[in-house]
Design a protein around this motif. Sequence first.
Motif, mmCIF file in Angstrom:
data_model
loop_
_atom_site.group_PDB
_atom_site.id
_atom_site.type_symbol
_atom_site.label_atom_id
_atom_site.label_comp_id
_atom_site.label_asym_id
_atom_site.label_seq_id
_atom_site.Cartn_x
_atom_site.Cartn_y
_atom_site.Cartn_z
ATOM 1 N N GLY A 1 -4.224 11.091 -10.099
ATOM 2 C CA GLY A 1 -5.098 10.108 -9.476
ATOM 3 C C GLY A 1 -4.595 9.808 -8.082
ATOM 4 N N LEU A 2 -5.330 8.952 -7.371
ATOM 5 C CA LEU A 2 -4.971 8.584 -5.996
ATOM 6 C C LEU A 2 -4.353 7.187 -6.009
ATOM 7 C CD1 LEU A 2 -8.232 9.836 -4.258
ATOM 8 C CD2 LEU A 2 -5.987 10.942 -4.179
ATOM 9 N N LEU A 3 -3.108 7.093 -5.598
ATOM 10 C CA LEU A 3 -2.407 5.813 -5.569
ATOM 11 C C LEU A 3 -2.861 5.006 -4.355
ATOM 12 C CD1 LEU A 3 -0.075 4.175 -6.973
ATOM 13 C CD2 LEU A 3 1.423 5.118 -5.200
ATOM 14 N N VAL A 4 -3.359 3.793 -4.595
ATOM 15 C CA VAL A 4 -3.832 2.949 -3.491
ATOM 16 C C VAL A 4 -3.062 1.637 -3.394
ATOM 17 C CG1 VAL A 4 -6.141 3.945 -3.439
ATOM 18 C CG2 VAL A 4 -5.670 2.002 -4.953
ATOM 19 N N GLY A 5 -2.192 1.366 -4.352
ATOM 20 C CA GLY A 5 -1.388 0.148 -4.318
ATOM 21 C C GLY A 5 -0.234 0.253 -5.282
ATOM 22 N N LEU A 6 0.764 -0.596 -5.065
ATOM 23 C CA LEU A 6 1.994 -0.474 -5.842
ATOM 24 C C LEU A 6 2.685 -1.834 -5.874
ATOM 25 C CD1 LEU A 6 3.794 1.790 -7.148
ATOM 26 C CD2 LEU A 6 4.942 1.960 -4.934
ATOM 27 N N LEU B 1 6.860 4.485 0.079
ATOM 28 C CA LEU B 1 7.045 3.970 -1.278
ATOM 29 C C LEU B 1 6.073 4.625 -2.253
ATOM 30 C CD1 LEU B 1 7.696 0.177 -0.568
ATOM 31 C CD2 LEU B 1 9.304 2.062 -0.805
ATOM 32 N N GLY B 2 4.868 4.924 -1.802
ATOM 33 C CA GLY B 2 3.927 5.617 -2.670
ATOM 34 C C GLY B 2 4.397 7.014 -3.011
ATOM 35 N N GLY B 3 4.933 7.725 -2.008
ATOM 36 C CA GLY B 3 5.453 9.061 -2.260
ATOM 37 C C GLY B 3 6.607 9.039 -3.238
ATOM 38 N N GLU C 1 0.852 -1.181 0.000
ATOM 39 C CA GLU C 1 0.000 0.000 0.000
ATOM 40 C C GLU C 1 0.895 1.241 0.000
ATOM 41 O OE1 GLU C 1 -4.025 -1.781 2.089
ATOM 42 O OE2 GLU C 1 -2.465 -0.959 3.411
ATOM 43 N N PRO C 2 0.359 2.400 -0.375
ATOM 44 C CA PRO C 2 1.232 3.546 -0.663
ATOM 45 C C PRO C 2 1.990 4.115 0.522
ATOM 46 C CG PRO C 2 -1.095 4.171 -0.774
ATOM 47 C CD PRO C 2 -1.047 2.683 -0.710
ATOM 48 N N PHE C 3 1.487 3.952 1.758
ATOM 49 C CA PHE C 3 2.160 4.552 2.899
ATOM 50 C C PHE C 3 3.095 3.586 3.623
ATOM 51 C CE2 PHE C 3 -1.789 7.257 2.660
ATOM 52 C CZ PHE C 3 -1.144 8.309 2.032
ATOM 53 N N VAL C 4 3.393 2.457 2.998
ATOM 54 C CA VAL C 4 4.461 1.596 3.515
ATOM 55 C C VAL C 4 5.770 2.368 3.403
ATOM 56 C CG1 VAL C 4 5.819 -0.478 3.035
ATOM 57 C CG2 VAL C 4 3.321 -0.586 3.021
#
Length: 542
Positions: free
Chosen positions: A208-213, A150-152, A120-123
């Motif tokens: 867009g809004l990143l919700v997974g990676l 990681l999302g950032g 998830e993006p805030f990992v």
Amino acid sequence: MDIKKLALDLATRYRAVILVGVGLPVGLAFDTGLRLRAKIYDLLGAAPERHDEKVAEVQAQVRRWAAQPADLRKPMCTDRKTWMNLSTRFEPKHQWHQIRMGNLRDILHVDVDAKTIRVEPFVTVGQATSYLIDRGHMLAVNLEIAEATLGGLAMAVGMTTHSHKVGLLSETVVAYEVVTADGELLRVTADSHPDLYRALPWSHGTLGLLVGLELKIIPVKSHVHMRYEPAHSQADYCARMYELSTMDDAPDFIEATVYSRDQAVIMKGEFADPVTPEQRAKINPIGRWYKPWFYTHVREYLNGEGDEYIPLRHYLLRHNRSIFWVVEHMIPGGNHPLFRALLGWMMPPKIAFLKFSTTPAVRKMTFTMQVFQDITLPMSAMADAVNKSDELFDMYPILLYPCRVYDRGPGSGQLRNPALKDRVLGRDYAMYFDLGVYGVPGPIQRGEQFKTVHAMREMEAFTQSVRGFPFLYADTFMTPKEFEEMFDLTLYRKVRAQYAAQGAFPQLYDKIKPEVDVLAVLDEEDEWDDDWGTRDPSAIGG
């Protein structure tokens, strides 16, 4: 008496004391809570169904936003507090519509066979590093600062000392999971949505809004065998860095720390498992709290070559305790043996706390009295870039990381493709490098008059002239017109229209510009006279 003003003045003047007495223990408690939470979730195992529920809630929020009358819709952004991210600026999120996403902070799955990790993006980098090393792997691009998410990094940029082999972090992204302006969930890959895939890096959440990676990982060994090679001329370290990074059998890790225009230590690291008594005698756990900060340890090798074995976890986060060399200006004496022995176990200061405790006066000082920049330029410009940094800022150390920048042809994203002259012969990439310039410029440390914003604008102009680019987490001093000359927004604008992002998310320049009025500060600097006086760099708090 204005109590609020007095409190702000005291917080500004005694910030170093506050950081040590309050920031370190509070940051440690906060970090311990996050680590404990991550460990519990790790033991329980990833649960994809929880992820699906969280993403569905994000989609529902976006659809509720879209159902509002058009004149009531503010551009959307995440609800992550501005003091929680690693950017130097404070985004005006109060002006935008915040989507609740703070619970998207879990590792979902590791596929060792496919060599990928889904998160998830805030990992955070620290969270992923611990999780993967226990499983014999690491991120292909693994930053040194544990708090980075990681999302950032995926929506901005990431680079590290393995990037001469794999490129920027965006090159290691297998798939993005994105909620678009209409609430649709897309799995974005190079094949499924090629334009969006290329435009998402450097977009800073404006498409867009990143919700997974899903990211690439690589197998590792227990240690890094580090060899230190001193260089005593600029020509030598520039040539050696290019030679090492373009070799067919290049080391796994390459970096250099430059201590003066002509003095540098080049570091070459290889994955290793020390087994012999001689090898094990050279193990140095540099990340332990009582150890000298890494860049001060490296400086010793200016006197001659050497080698050691560093535990992989310690190497990957080698600059974390001192935040490269920025903590030196925040906590003078933080590298003293007595400080390390007594309080080093609480280091580094939590970056979130540093931002949370930033007063307006401190923010103004960090903008006008400090430089914190990562600038990526072709290796052909390395000597000129170091000289320009020396001329403008007179501050050391600085760091050099080599990195591939690929030529993906027309419409490949916000980065302009490398010039043909910079391409590595027979390859589809040029070898660039990150110039890391962090700290207080020399003139300010000496109490001299110094126009920081003028100097930064001159550095940006130099960067643009050699087809380089700055990382946008740091303060940007360009006008909108200058920004568009440095970055190619052709594909970005096409994708904004294609996915209805216009009006739904802030414009890129509005997202990354500093909240401080650059032109006003330029005017202030232009008005300085010979009575400018002295300033105290110890008041700067990051």
